[in-house]
Design an enzyme around this catalytic site. Structure first.
Site, short mmCIF file in Angstrom:
data_model
loop_
_atom_site.label_atom_id
_atom_site.label_comp_id
_atom_site.label_asym_id
_atom_site.label_seq_id
_atom_site.Cartn_x
_atom_site.Cartn_y
_atom_site.Cartn_z
N SER A 196 -8.66 16.33 -11.62
CA SER A 196 -8.59 17.39 -12.63
C SER A 196 -9.13 16.86 -13.95
O SER A 196 -10.28 16.43 -14.01
CB SER A 196 -7.15 17.90 -12.75
OG SER A 196 -7.09 19.09 -13.50
N GLU A 317 -8.55 26.07 -5.07
CA GLU A 317 -8.26 25.52 -6.39
C GLU A 317 -7.53 26.51 -7.31
O GLU A 317 -6.59 26.14 -8.01
CB GLU A 317 -9.58 25.11 -7.08
CG GLU A 317 -10.29 23.93 -6.46
CD GLU A 317 -9.71 22.58 -6.86
OE1 GLU A 317 -8.72 22.56 -7.61
OE2 GLU A 317 -10.25 21.56 -6.41
N HIS A 418 -5.16 23.50 -6.28
CA HIS A 418 -5.46 22.43 -7.22
C HIS A 418 -4.34 21.38 -7.19
O HIS A 418 -3.16 21.72 -7.27
CB HIS A 418 -5.58 23.04 -8.62
CG HIS A 418 -6.09 22.10 -9.67
ND1 HIS A 418 -7.38 21.64 -9.66
CD2 HIS A 418 -5.49 21.55 -10.76
CE1 HIS A 418 -7.57 20.86 -10.71
NE2 HIS A 418 -6.43 20.77 -11.38
#
Length: 513
Positions: A196, A317, A418
């Site tokens: 990330s 995600e 995610h």
């Protein structure tokens, strides 16, 4: 060398006393930079001062200033402080100075605003034991203290620096180069890896000329590769931060407490994506100096640092952002439409894909899932594919997509969202009583997925092909075959997995989101 001797590491700053759990040895709370507070707030980090005697390295240092976030537990007894530039080292216990293991340096995520190396998820014992590596986890400055661009307020007497978090990471990597051998590591075999925001810093490092020689390999997980500001936009956000602080100049801003800066940054963090869908307020900036050009353009054109790259994203995600009601990703039709209009206005000279062309890539996708797909692909997947294609022209690249999920996460509509790969990579599948991941099963299969991921990631760090026993070999990504590893209950290699997306989005780099 006795087991007791191995607990003391001789660094350039002085001696450090660590702890052993039998299989591994760990040194925590190692200062790599002087406190970035007072007159050093919003200035480039300076190396930490040396010390006398044996410094105790048994506890984590403070986390960077941030507001509490239930999704990002910092660990027991962890407090926040501007004096946060610490790192941690874990090694196999049978390793001594000069043994030359590969070093893996972890850069945590958290939307450039949250997180710490002390998070229990990043304990690292499982990864170190499985892969025979030296693991380094680092803190860096966050939010308004780490990403504010305030050069417009500087004077000859009161200066500031930009891209502070990136500078923190660079200084930490310099520390690793100087001290890796003291922990049994090889400074010529350093892999920097992150997820990330941490992945975004990794891909930005690949476009940072001064990072050359500080690492030999890179791993970027769910990197928002293209979410990097132009300097003018970054300075607008910086000016907004000072307005929220009620500070007319840098002196007044430095007089505010760190918590006041965090609270002001939180208000900016909420407002900016609500006004400009798809824009994250705090991120690295193209300053023309440390970061001379936009990273996605540099990588797409094959001009990044010539190091092997392992890169990928997760299948779903965007679902986490919807689940958390986060404003960071445009998911609804109005916000997606607004984002497309902003793209066209900001790049009138570019041949951007039309809405109809993009929608062709999502034929068969249910209407309610369309926004999630578009948000996922403009935020993560397509920039990752563009970066992989360009970088593959100058260095080995391995591209993946993480598809593994559990019955409970599917039932919740989250899927392989995610950050869902992190427990598998770190071997931390027990998330505690409140973690719903395995409530309906899947843990046994999960352990096997974890084993393969750890084998692949650490094999890459060792300089080998990132293959795993009992799984298909992971071919290099190139323009001909575009081999992509799909990580699931059983891994598989898929040629040109993203073909429809590439044709829908085209080859134009969206270098301003």
């Amino acid at each position: 060398m006795t087991a007791t001797d191995r607990l003391v590491a001789r660094t350039t700053g002085g001696l450090l006393g660590g702890r052993t759990d039998g299989a591994t040895t760990v040194w925590r709370g190692i200062r790599y930079a002087a406190p970035p507070s007072g007159a050093m707030r919003w200035r480039a980090p300076a190396p930490g001062a040396p010390w006398q005697g044996i410094a105790d390295a048994g506890a984590f240092g403070p986390a960077a200033p941030q507001n509490p976030n239930p999704a990002v537990p910092l660990g027991p007894d962890i407090h926040v402080s501007e004096d946060c530039l610490f790192l941690n080292v874990r090694t196999p216990s049978n390793v001594g100075p000069g043994d030359g293991l590969p070093v893996m340096v972890w850069v945590h995520g958290g939307a450039y605003t949250f997180g710490s190396a002390s998070q229990p998820l990043f304990d690292g014992r499982s990864l170190v034991e499985a892969g025979e590596v030296v693991l380094v986890t680092i803190n860096y400055r966050l939010g308004g203290l780490g990403f504010a661009e305030l050069g417009g307020f500087a004077t000859a007497e009161d200066r500031v620096d930009g891209n502070l978090a990136l500078r923190d990471v660079l200084l930490a990597l310099e520390w690793v180069q100087e001290n890796a051998r003291a922990f049994g590591g090889d400074p010529e075999r350093v892999t920097v890896f992150g997820e990330s925001a941490g992945g975004g810093l990794v891909t930005t490092l690949l476009a940072t000329p001064s990072a050359e020689g500080l690492f030999a390999r890179a791993i970027a997980q769910s990197s928002p590769v293209s979410s990097v500001y132009e300097l003018d936009r970054a300075r607008e956000v910086g000016a907004r931060l000072l307005r929220e602080l009620g500070a007319a100049d840098l002196a007044a801003a430095r007089a505010r407490s760190a918590q006041e800066v965090v609270d002001a940054a939180a208000r900016v963090y909420a407002a900016v994506p609500a006004e400009e869908p798809g824009v994250i307020p705090f991120a690295p900036a193209v300053d023309g100096e440390l970061v001379p050009e936009h990273p996605i353009a540099v990588l797409r054109e094959g001009r990044g640092l010539r190091v092997p790259l392992l890169i990928g994203t997760n299948r779903d995600e965007a679902t986490l952002f919807k689940y958390m009601k986060s404003p960071l990703m445009p998911i609804t039709e109005p916000t997606i439409t607004a984002m497309f209009r902003a793209m066209a206005a900001e790049r009138p000279d570019a041949e951007l894909p039309s809405r109809a062309q993009v929608l062709d890539a999502y034929e068969g996708v249910r209407h309610r899932a369309l926004g999630l797909g578009i948000a996922r692909d403009i935020g993560f997947r397509m920039p990752t594919v563009w970066a992989a294609e360009g970088h593959a022209r100058i260095a080995p690249v391995h591209l993946y997509r993480f598809d593994r999920t559990t019955p409970m996460l599917e039932l919740l509509g989250i899927g392989a969202t995610h950050a869902s790969e992190l427990p598998y990579l770190w071997g931390e599948l027990d998330g505690g009583r409140k973690d719903p991941t395995f409530l309906l099963g899947g843990r046994r299969r999960g352990r096997e997925v974890s084993r393969r991921m750890q084998e692949r990631w650490t094999a890459f760090a060792h300089g080998r092909s990132p293959d795993a026993a009992g799984a298909p070999d992971w071919s290099r990504y190139d323009a001909e075959g575009r081999a992509t590893l799909v990580i699931d209950a059983e891994d598989r290699i898929v040629p040109d997995l993203d073909g429809e997306l590439r044709r829908g989005w085209g080859d134009e780099v969206l270098a301003f989101r």
